[in-house]
Scaffold this active site. Structure first.
Site, mmCIF file in Angstrom:
data_model
loop_
_atom_site.group_PDB
_atom_site.id
_atom_site.type_symbol
_atom_site.label_atom_id
_atom_site.label_comp_id
_atom_site.label_asym_id
_atom_site.label_seq_id
_atom_site.Cartn_x
_atom_site.Cartn_y
_atom_site.Cartn_z
ATOM 1 N N GLU A 1 -5.838 -5.434 10.267
ATOM 2 C CA GLU A 1 -4.890 -4.528 10.546
ATOM 3 C C GLU A 1 -5.086 -3.805 12.047
ATOM 4 O O GLU A 1 -5.969 -2.695 11.877
ATOM 5 C CB GLU A 1 -4.893 -3.481 9.587
ATOM 6 C CG GLU A 1 -4.243 -3.927 8.068
ATOM 7 C CD GLU A 1 -3.887 -2.796 7.280
ATOM 8 O OE1 GLU A 1 -2.687 -2.925 6.932
ATOM 9 O OE2 GLU A 1 -4.523 -1.868 6.923
ATOM 10 N N ASN B 1 0.781 -1.104 -0.137
ATOM 11 C CA ASN B 1 0.054 0.163 -0.203
ATOM 12 C C ASN B 1 0.958 1.156 -0.104
ATOM 13 O O ASN B 1 1.486 1.513 0.924
ATOM 14 C CB ASN B 1 -0.791 -0.233 1.372
ATOM 15 C CG ASN B 1 -1.544 1.440 1.365
ATOM 16 O OD1 ASN B 1 -1.762 1.958 0.396
ATOM 17 N ND2 ASN B 1 -2.238 1.517 2.667
HETATM 18 C C1 PEP Z 1 -0.763 -0.025 6.033
HETATM 19 O O1 PEP Z 1 -0.787 0.907 5.209
HETATM 20 O O2 PEP Z 1 -1.990 -0.791 5.653
HETATM 21 C C2 PEP Z 1 0.035 -0.438 6.661
HETATM 22 C C3 PEP Z 1 0.001 -1.469 7.465
HETATM 23 O O3 PEP Z 1 1.128 0.612 7.106
HETATM 24 P P1 PEP Z 1 2.563 0.075 7.691
HETATM 25 O O4 PEP Z 1 2.987 -1.096 6.887
HETATM 26 O O5 PEP Z 1 3.258 1.281 7.332
HETATM 27 O O6 PEP Z 1 2.212 0.012 9.113
#
Ligand code: PEP
Length: 250
Positions: A166, A9
Site C-alpha cells: 500500500e 478495511n
Molecule cells: C486502506 O485503508 O488500506 C486503503 C487502501 O484505503 P483507501 O482504499 O481508502 O485508499
C-alpha cells in the site's frame, strides 16, 4: 494458482448497530464471488459481524491488536479476544497505525508473531511514502519493512501471512500507481520471499495491492498476474460498491 483475496478495511466507521444491516446487503451481492472476501471491522463490531456472516463466504478480521494474550494493558485488545469473538484475520502495520499511533517495524513484527501464535491470519501492510518514492527508494523501503515484519517468523508459518502493498500516497487520495508498476513492485516482494524462503512459499503467498481501489479500477489491478486482489478502504463502506470490486470480472 493463487485465489484473489479482497479485504475491506472499514477503518473507524460503522456503529455496532450498523454492521449487521451492512452485511445483510453485502451477502447476496457477493455470494458467488470467485475470490476470498474479508471484512476488517472495528473491534466493537467483530461480534455482530461474525454473527451476520455465519454460513457465508465473508470472513471477519480486526484492524489492530496488541501482541499479549492478556494482562495489565489498559485499552488494548488481544489476539485471544479477537479470536474468541470469531474473527480470523487481523490487519498489522496499516500506515494509519504507523503514522498516527507510532507503530514501528518492531511492534509490527511482534504482532505478526502473536497473530500466528493465536491462530489469526495477519495481513501485513507495507509501502513507501511520497518522498521515498521521489528518491527512487521504493524497493529498499518495502523490502526492509517486509524483512523486519517477518524477522524470526518460522519458515513453516510464512505462507500463512498475507502482504498488502500500500503506497502511502495512494491511500484515501484517489491517486494510484499504474497497474504495471504495482505488478512489478509486488514481483520484487515475491522475489524477496523466494530468495528467503524458496519457490513454493513464494508462489503460495498472497500479496495484495491497496490504495484508492474502487469499482472502476479494481479489474485493471486484479487481472495483473502478481496482484492477488486488494485491500480496500473507503470504497468498502457502501456494500454495492464493495460488491462491484469483489465481482470485478462481471
Ligand atoms: C486502506 O485503508 O488500506 C486503503 C487502501 O484505503 P483507501 O482504499 O481508502 O485508499
Amino acid at each position: 494458482m493463487r485465489k484473489k483475496f479482497i479485504v475491506g478495511n472499514m477503518k473507524m466507521n460503522k456503529l455496532p448497530s450498523e454492521i449487521g444491516p451492512y452485511i445483510e446487503r453485502l451477502k447476496p451481492l457477493v455470494k458467488d464471488a470467485e475470490g476470498d472476501v474479508v471484512l476488517c471491522v472495528p473491534s466493537t463490531n467483530i461480534q455482530n459481524a461474525v454473527l451476520h456472516t455465519k454460513g457465508t463466504n465473508i470472513k471477519v478480521g480486526a484492524q489492530n491488536m496488541y501482541w499479549k494474550a492478556q494482562g495489565a494493558f489498559t485499552g488494548a485488545v488481544s489476539p485471544l479476544m479477537i479470536k474468541d469473538l470469531g474473527a480470523e484475520y487481523v490487519l498489522v502495520g496499516h500506515s494509519e497505525r504507523r503514522q498516527l499511533f507510532i507503530e514501528t517495524d518492531w511492534s509490527v513484527n511482534k504482532k505478526v508473531a502473536a497473530a500466528l501464535e493465536y491462530g489469526l491470519t495477519p495481513i501485513v501492510c507495507i509501502g513507501e511514502n511520497l518522498e521515498q518514492r521521489a528518491h527512487n527508494r521504493i524497493e529498499e523501503v518495502i523490502i526492509v519493512q517486509l524483512s523486519l515484519a517477518l524477522r524470526d517468523i518460522p519458515k513453516h508459518d510464512i505462507h500463512k501471512i498475507i502482504i498488502a502493498y500500500e503506497p502511502l500516497w495512494a491511500i484515501g487520495t484517489g491517486q494510484t500507481p499504474k497497474k504495471e508498476e504495482v505488478n512489478e513492485i509486488i514481483g520484487w516482494v515475491r522475489e524477496k520471499i523466494r530468495t528467503s524462503y524458496g519457490e513454493k512459499i513464494a508462489e503460495e503467498m498472497i500479496i495484495q495491492y491497496g490504495g484508492s481501489v474502487n469499482a472502476t479500477n479494481s479489474k485493471r489491478f486484479f487481472n495483473m498476474p502478481e496482484i492477488d486482489g486488494g485491500l480496500v478502504g473507503g470504497a468498502c463502506l457502501e456494500p454495492e460498491e464493495f460488491a462491484k470490486i469483489i465481482n470485478y470480472n462481471d
